[in-house]
Design an enzyme around this catalytic site. Structure first.
Site, PDB file in Angstrom:
ATOM      1  N   ASP B  29       0.842  -1.206   0.000  1.00 55.43           N
ATOM      2  CA  ASP B  29       0.000   0.000   0.000  1.00 55.43           C
ATOM      3  C   ASP B  29       0.873   1.250   0.000  1.00 55.43           C
ATOM      4  O   ASP B  29       1.992   1.218  -0.534  1.00 55.43           O
ATOM      5  CB  ASP B  29      -0.941  -0.068   1.223  1.00 55.43           C
ATOM      6  CG  ASP B  29      -2.280   0.603   0.969  1.00 55.43           C
ATOM      7  OD1 ASP B  29      -2.274   1.805   0.675  1.00 55.43           O
ATOM      8  OD2 ASP B  29      -3.306  -0.066   1.056  1.00 55.43           O
ATOM      9  N   HIS B  93      -3.801   6.272   3.075  1.00 52.17           N
ATOM     10  CA  HIS B  93      -4.488   5.055   2.626  1.00 52.17           C
ATOM     11  C   HIS B  93      -3.922   3.790   3.266  1.00 52.17           C
ATOM     12  O   HIS B  93      -4.672   2.932   3.768  1.00 52.17           O
ATOM     13  CB  HIS B  93      -4.353   5.005   1.098  1.00 52.17           C
ATOM     14  CG  HIS B  93      -5.148   3.962   0.404  1.00 52.17           C
ATOM     15  ND1 HIS B  93      -4.725   2.656   0.294  1.00 52.17           N
ATOM     16  CD2 HIS B  93      -6.332   4.029  -0.246  1.00 52.17           C
ATOM     17  CE1 HIS B  93      -5.619   1.962  -0.389  1.00 52.17           C
ATOM     18  NE2 HIS B  93      -6.608   2.771  -0.735  1.00 52.17           N
ATOM     19  N   SER B 420     -10.963  -0.445  -1.506  1.00 53.39           N
ATOM     20  CA  SER B 420      -9.742  -0.447  -0.692  1.00 53.39           C
ATOM     21  C   SER B 420     -10.055  -0.679   0.769  1.00 53.39           C
ATOM     22  O   SER B 420      -9.230  -1.222   1.510  1.00 53.39           O
ATOM     23  CB  SER B 420      -9.039   0.914  -0.786  1.00 53.39           C
ATOM     24  OG  SER B 420      -8.223   0.990  -1.902  1.00 53.39           O
TER      25      SER B 420
END
Lengths: 87, 625
Positions: B29, B93, B420
């Site tokens: 990620d 994220h 996600s």
């Protein structure tokens, strides 16, 4: 996503790791030597040599060089690196 | 996350395996914010012995006994001034997904009081290995493959990857499918986000049969932001508005009435409130009405005190903005627009967001990518769905809450949406299953998650299984599936033969000397997959025989009966219809004959193996391709 001399990043996927004590990095370098003009395979060309879990490499190539690698023994696929996105 | 696990009945007191702390979750990620409370390593023992990875420590990054490994990958391209040249997350994220999968318990987590609760991941005691592959400009294939190469060799147990292409590729022209294949070969399940390109058909881009493809669905809460007009009428919109105007009424102006004419913009431009299109002198200190949604840079730049958008989007998920803002639907938007245009001195206020119950949950959110599978029509994708809408989880403190330049708010927990966000829920659930069954194959873990999923209804998702696959994850039950549909490398070899890969290619990929026979053209129906999909051309009738084998992992002595649900137009026959087991690990094979007569549509049914304790459910889908 490449460089000024029309080279772009390609993934050369070669499947599982070869059995026995084979230096995959040397194998990748020698494959590049065969398709690149001159004998210049530095870290600016060979970006990654995948050798811990599977076999393959990422390199900056021209379209013609990529096509030559596509036809070589031991190569499963050769494709342009894409930019993926977070989901 | 503060709600999603409870929503699916996976509460804090759920039974835990003593070896959960030996499970290593590999997160590919944007990196991680290691100081987040979600990654506090208090109480963690030494790093599991099987770990073979490293931590790329630097002056601004160190690992601990929770984050046991971290590396970053950037072989080509520049760094932006905002990128940390370390595994530290400059985006948010990766911190969010990592804490959703395996974050520890953090009480009173919230975003300015919204979604307040105890944040936790699916496997709070598990370890995290970070592979930073995404930067300010995206995630490049060469870096993704390098991270897979390391993660597999490092000894992670599960790989989580919430990244994908816009367009699909064949299996071995796609780094994620390649990486997932070699993960599978090494006993590691890869959990993938399905993608955010829905609801168009075949918009899914991560669909390899050896990985888990996860759609995104809602949980039982929604974020409502009310707008009150000067005439006393209140409208409900969506957004995550953490600003409090304290009920004060402000002048209200339509963007169309405030074009920045000095820069050549007309009201046809300014009605959408794009950056630079609004006249600052007319908008400053007012609430502005905009004819479409955006990231609100235009109103912020022009000094607006707030903004009201009307849009057909954002009906089922919410965003945070750099100023008070609410998204109204088109019906309410039209009325509010009339009010602004026809009232002398119109005024309005925007309230702080309220969290309300969403009685329709769960349903698959509009943006979640849909099947059918664009490459192998008769393998159902996505596999299942998990919470991916308005999820609160840990955040990077490297950046402001919104991309708006004037926004200086830094938060440690944020609410965002995407496949996600659903993917790490499935990752956490898979890790939970693995903690009870450490020897299970990736296919077995996937089967456990799919066959125990909560069934969902096409009432809220007309795409039915192409939206939610087998249904909504049920982690607590997934550790006790009763039967599993197992598969190993050789099964995928046969599958690849049937997909047209040459023996030469297959030998390279798998080291297998299997010779592809003509029979293997039918291998797609015989891959021991926990779901059944059958495609045909519109108007044609079709009948296929699927071969399957289940392994008993429930009660040593048990008898399962086949319970078939087949609506008109779909025939499902199971032979034999009763399976008797005398020991754990015993395998039993059966055939499922599926027949369908289709116009231009799809029909859905199911097959459930039921022993009175376990209900092992597989979706059955036939559709006109």
């Amino acid at each position: 996503h490449g460089s000024s001399d029309n080279r772009k990043v390609y993934i050369v996927y070669m499947g599982s790791l070869p059995k026995g004590k084979v230096s995959t990095t040397s194998l990748h370098t020698s494959m590049l030597h065969e398709v690149l003009p001159g004998n210049t395979v530095g870290s600016d060309v060979l970006l990654y040599s995948y050798h811990r879990s599977f076999n393959g490499f990422a390199a900056k190539l021209t379209k013609d060089e990529a096509a030559k690698l596509r036809g070589k023994d031991g190569v499963v696929s050769v494709f342009l690196s894409q930019r993926k996105q977070l989901h | 996350t503060s709600r999603s696990w409870d929503f699916m009945g996976f509460n804090r007191k759920v039974k835990r395996s003593v070896i959960e702390s030996d499970i290593i979750v590999g997160m590919l990620d944007t990196g991680i914010w290691p100081e987040s409370q979600s990654f506090n390593d208090t109480g963690f023992g030494p790093i599991p012995r099987k770990w073979r990875g490293t931590c790329q420590s630097s002056t601004n990054f160190t690992c601990n006994n929770k984050i046991i490994g971290a590396r970053y990958y950037r072989a080509n391209g520049d760094y932006s001034p905002y990128d940390y040249r370390s595994p530290r997350d400059s985006e948010g994220h990766g911190t969010h997904t990592s804490s959703t999968a395996a974050g520890g318990l953090v009480s009173k987590a919230s975003l300015y009081g919204l979604a307040k609760g105890t944040a936790r991941g699916g496997v709070p005691s598990a370890r995290i290995a970070v592979y930073k592959i995404c930067w300010y400009d995206g995630c490049y294939d060469e870096d993704i493959l390098a991270a897979f190469d390391d993660a597999i060799a490092d000894g992670v147990d599960i790989i989580s990857l919430s990244v994908g292409s816009i367009f699909w590729s064949d299996y071995f022209d796609d780094t994620i499918a390649i990486g997932a294949f070699h993960s599978m070969k090494n006993g590691i399940l890869t959990s993938n986000s399905a993608g955010n390109s829905g609801p168009s058909p075949s918009s899914i881009t991560n669909f390899s049969p050896w990985s888990l493809s996860v759609a995104a669905s809602t949980i039982d809460r929604k974020f409502v932001t009310k707008v009150k007009l000067g005439n006393g009428v209140t409208y409900e919109g969506t957004s995550i508005n953490t600003f409090d105007l304290k009920g004060k009424m402000y002048p209200f102006i339509a963007g169309a009435a405030a074009p920045n004419t000095s820069q050549g913009y007309t009201s046809e431009d300014s009605r959408y409130c794009g950056p630079g299109t609004l006249d600052e002198t007319l908008v400053k200190g007012k609430i502005v009405f905009c004819d479409y949604d955006s990231n609100a840079d235009g109103p912020v730049e022009a000094g607006a005190i707030g903004a009201v958008f009307q849009s057909g989007r954002h009906k089922d998920y919410a965003f945070a903005y750099g100023l008070p803002l609410s998204n109204l639907n088109l019906d309410d938007g039209r009325i509010v627009f009339d009010y602004v245009n026809t009232t002398e001195n119109p005024t309005a206020t925007i309230f702080k967001t309220n969290v309300e119950d969403n009685q329709f949950a769960p349903f698959v959110v509009s943006f979640s990518s849909r099947g059918p599978n664009p490459v192998t029509a008769d393998i159902l994708k996505p596999d299942l769905t998990a919470p991916g809408v308005d999820i609160l989880a840990a955040w990077s403190e490297a950046l402001p809450l919104t991309e708006t330049e004037e926004d200086t708010r830094v938060v440690s927990y944020n609410i965002i949406s995407g496949t996600s966000m659903s993917c790490p829920h499935a990752t956490g659930a898979a890790a939970y299953v693995k903690s009870f069954h450490p020897t299970w194959s990736p296919a077995a873990i996937k089967s456990a998650l799919m066959t125990t999923a909560f069934p969902m209804s096409s009432e809220n998702n007309i795409e039915a299984e192409f939206a939610y696959g087998a249904g909504h994850i049920n982690p607590a039950l997934a550790a006790r599936p009763g039967l599993i549909y197992d598969a190993g490398e050789i099964d995928y070899v046969k599958f690849l033969c049937g997909q047209g890969y040459s023996p030469k290619q297959i030998k390279l990929i798998t080291e297998s000397n299997t010779k592809c026979s003509e029979v293997m053209n039918e291998a797609v129906w015989d891959l021991n997959y926990p779901s059944f999909a059958l495609s045909t051309t519109p108007g044609d009738s079709v009948t296929r025989v699927f071969h399957r084998t289940v392994t008993n992992v429930g009660s040593p002595v048990s008898t399962y009966k086949a319970v078939v649900n087949a609506p008109p137009g779909l025939i499902i026959q199971v032979q034999p219809s009763v399976l008797s087991f005398k020991s754990l690990g015993q395998k039993q094979s059966f055939t499922v004959t599926i027949g369908a007569q289709l116009g231009n549509s799809m029909v859905s049914g199911s097959l459930i193996w039921d022993d009175g304790v376990h209900q092992v459910r597989s979706p059955v889908v036939a559709y006109a391709s």
